[in-house]
Scaffold this motif. Structure first.
Motif, PDB file in Angstrom:
ATOM      1  N   UNK A  76      21.432 -25.862  -9.876  1.00 59.75           N
ATOM      2  CA  UNK A  76      21.330 -24.483 -10.116  1.00 59.75           C
ATOM      3  C   UNK A  76      20.937 -23.462  -8.685  1.00 59.75           C
ATOM      4  N   UNK A  77      20.374 -24.116  -7.986  1.00 55.96           N
ATOM      5  CA  UNK A  77      20.337 -23.493  -6.548  1.00 55.96           C
ATOM      6  C   UNK A  77      21.547 -23.537  -5.825  1.00 55.96           C
ATOM      7  N   UNK A  78      22.376 -24.631  -5.671  1.00 54.03           N
ATOM      8  CA  UNK A  78      23.405 -24.678  -4.773  1.00 54.03           C
ATOM      9  C   UNK A  78      24.632 -24.235  -5.776  1.00 54.03           C
ATOM     10  N   UNK A  79      24.798 -24.192  -6.736  1.00 54.22           N
ATOM     11  CA  UNK A  79      25.999 -24.045  -7.946  1.00 54.22           C
ATOM     12  C   UNK A  79      27.321 -24.451  -7.077  1.00 54.22           C
ATOM     13  N   UNK A  80      27.353 -25.683  -7.232  1.00 53.25           N
ATOM     14  CA  UNK A  80      28.583 -26.477  -6.576  1.00 53.25           C
ATOM     15  C   UNK A  80      29.766 -25.987  -7.442  1.00 53.25           C
ATOM     16  N   UNK A  81      31.082 -25.698  -6.536  1.00 50.70           N
ATOM     17  CA  UNK A  81      32.342 -25.136  -6.897  1.00 50.70           C
ATOM     18  C   UNK A  81      33.167 -26.203  -7.426  1.00 50.70           C
ATOM     19  N   UNK A  82      32.958 -27.341  -7.002  1.00 45.53           N
ATOM     20  CA  UNK A  82      33.757 -28.423  -7.488  1.00 45.53           C
ATOM     21  C   UNK A  82      33.227 -29.953  -7.919  1.00 45.53           C
ATOM     22  N   UNK A  83      33.864 -30.607  -8.253  1.00 41.80           N
ATOM     23  CA  UNK A  83      33.256 -31.990  -8.679  1.00 41.80           C
ATOM     24  C   UNK A  83      32.700 -32.761  -7.647  1.00 41.80           C
TER      25      UNK A  83
END
Length: 466
Positions: A76-83
């Protein structure tokens, strides 16, 4: 001569420490696709709310609520944009825990051993353990449990020496929220304090009981009701419970913590238990003996009662106990045993099998990325019963093709059953996705189409049934 011994000790510790960090980072940076056991836990972390993570998990997963919440918080903090980035984040806490366990164990070894050669030997056994290395790159809680095990043993050891700081009680009280296995270490620590230092026992046991009671009603009660029966059935099939009718299983299962090859596992397990017996009858004070031997005894008893399976990753938290016990033995014969044990530890680095072709090797992320753009509307997908990793990467990809789920896993013994399942399907083109390596045998006799993957082990095929 003393000068050179001192420098050799410092260079030895530094070398093992640097190698330990580098090899852990190397496996982490490979960022292999999550395999089915990792993926099962990751699906829970991603799809469940924080409150739901306190309860029992799906896909026969069992992980402490604190670990799951930390993992979800990181996402939730990083919110990665890809797998790919998401997989790195999911494995970051295991990596950091594994790396931090190295200096933590070195501090413990300094407390236990005055002899610098023994400190180095214990540190090498701990740092070079393949499970401790490889689980730094897996989305599982085991390296966090290992770190907490080292910390808890250190705190109890210090309190047995009448050293106490206020935060010791806090760490002991919250540890079970992040490590189920910590109960074994804490039970041994409290027993040692009860016998040797009752003042410290009272100071620490009260906050622990309050925390454990809250933990039970908030989380553990639900976990037991949701997961226990299914997990028990799984571990019976893996022969992960101790059995008085099969005494060699004791050495095999604990020895697999150091080497999965059966002969080496028996030898390593035998040396571990011989060392524990020597430790128990050594001149060390009784509190120390209790702290280092009771956790193993409790695990064996729990396993005999089918309450806790003995499987290499599940007893990783006992690594500091075995590393110190093996290092402690002395004498000509015992030094030979110690040398053999260290050889097994080093040899296992060249023959690790945690990323076994049958299970823990995966390229599901690449497969799903390919299917997202290349799969045709009429293509169908077949998944075996262990295809959790593919479901994990399917999430949000918009792949809506028909999926046929096999009722079994396509392991070697089920190949014919899987072939019969395929025979019942209508003509067409199919992607067969499995967590195991027998897909080519299952699809034998059908027209196979080449896929743009060059995997180490083939777990996906595209074939046409006419």
């Amino acid at each position: 001569m003393e000068f050179f011994k001192e420098r050799g000790y410092k260079y030895g510790i530094a070398g093992v420490f640097v190698f330990g960090i580098v090899v852990r980072l190397w496996f982490y940076c490979q960022n292999q696709s999550l395999w089915f056991d990792e993926a099962g836990l990751a699906i829970n972390i991603i799809t469940k709310s924080y409150k739901e993570l306190l309860q029992g998990l799906d896909f026969l997963q069992a992980a402490p609520a604190g670990f799951c919440i930390l993992e979800k918080l990181m996402l939730d903090i990083v919110r990665p944009q890809n797998d790919s980035i998401r997989d790195y984040i999911l494995r970051l806490i295991p990596l950091l825990s594994g790396i931090l366990s190295l200096p933590a164990f070195y501090c413990l070894a300094k407390l236990v051993f005055n002899d610098k050669v023994k400190r180095l030997a214990a540190f090498a056994i701990f740092s070079l353990n393949t499970h401790a290395i490889l689980y730094c790159s897996q989305c599982k809680q085991y390296t966090l449990e290992l770190l907490l095990s080292v910390i808890l043993i250190t705190l109890f050891y210090k309190m047995l020496k009448d050293e106490y700081k206020w935060f010791y009680s806090f760490i002991i009280a919250i540890s079970p929220w992040f490590s189920y296995s910590s109960f074994f270490i804490i039970a041994a620590g409290f027993l040692a304090l009860l016998i040797k230092n009752r003042k410290q026992f009272v100071i620490n046991v009260i906050p622990f009981i309050l925390s454990a009671a809250i933990y039970y009603f908030v989380s553990l009660k639900s976990v037991f009701s949701v997961n226990y029966a299914g997990m028990d059935e799984v571990w019976i099939t893996f022969k992960a419970f101790m059995d008085i009718h099969h005494p060699m299983r004791l050495f095999i299962r604990f020895g697999e913590l150091f080497m999965l090859t059966k002969i080496c596992a028996v030898l390593a397990g035998g040396i571990c238990f011989y060392s524990l017996v020597c430790f128990l009858f050594s001149k060390r004070e009784s509190g120390c003996k209790i702290l280092f031997t009771i956790p193993v005894i409790l695990v064996i008893f729990a396993s005999l009662m089918h309450k806790y399976p003995v499987y290499s990753r599940l007893v990783l938290f006992l690594l500091p106990v075995f590393a110190n016990a093996v290092t402690d033995i002395a004498g000509k014969f015992n030094n030979i045993l110690k040398s053999v044990f260290i050889f097994i530890v080093i040899f296992s680095l060249l023959n690790n099998s945690i990323y076994a072709k049958e299970m823990a090797y995966s390229y599901a992320r690449d497969v799903v990325d390919y299917l997202r753009t290349e799969i045709k509307p009429d293509d169908k997908i077949i998944m075996d019963n262990d295809a959790t990793e593919y479901y994990f990467y399917f999430e949000g990809k918009g792949i809506n093709n028909q999926i046929y789920k096999m009722p079994v896993t396509c392991i070697k013994g089920n190949v014919e059953f899987c072939r019969e399942f395929v025979k019942t399907l209508q003509p067409g083109k199919y992607y067969l996705l499995s967590s195991h390596i027998y897909v080519q045998e299952v699809a034998a006799g059908y027209k196979l189409y080449e896929l743009p993957f060059r995997p180490k082990y083939v777990k996906v095929v595209y074939f046409e049934k006419k």
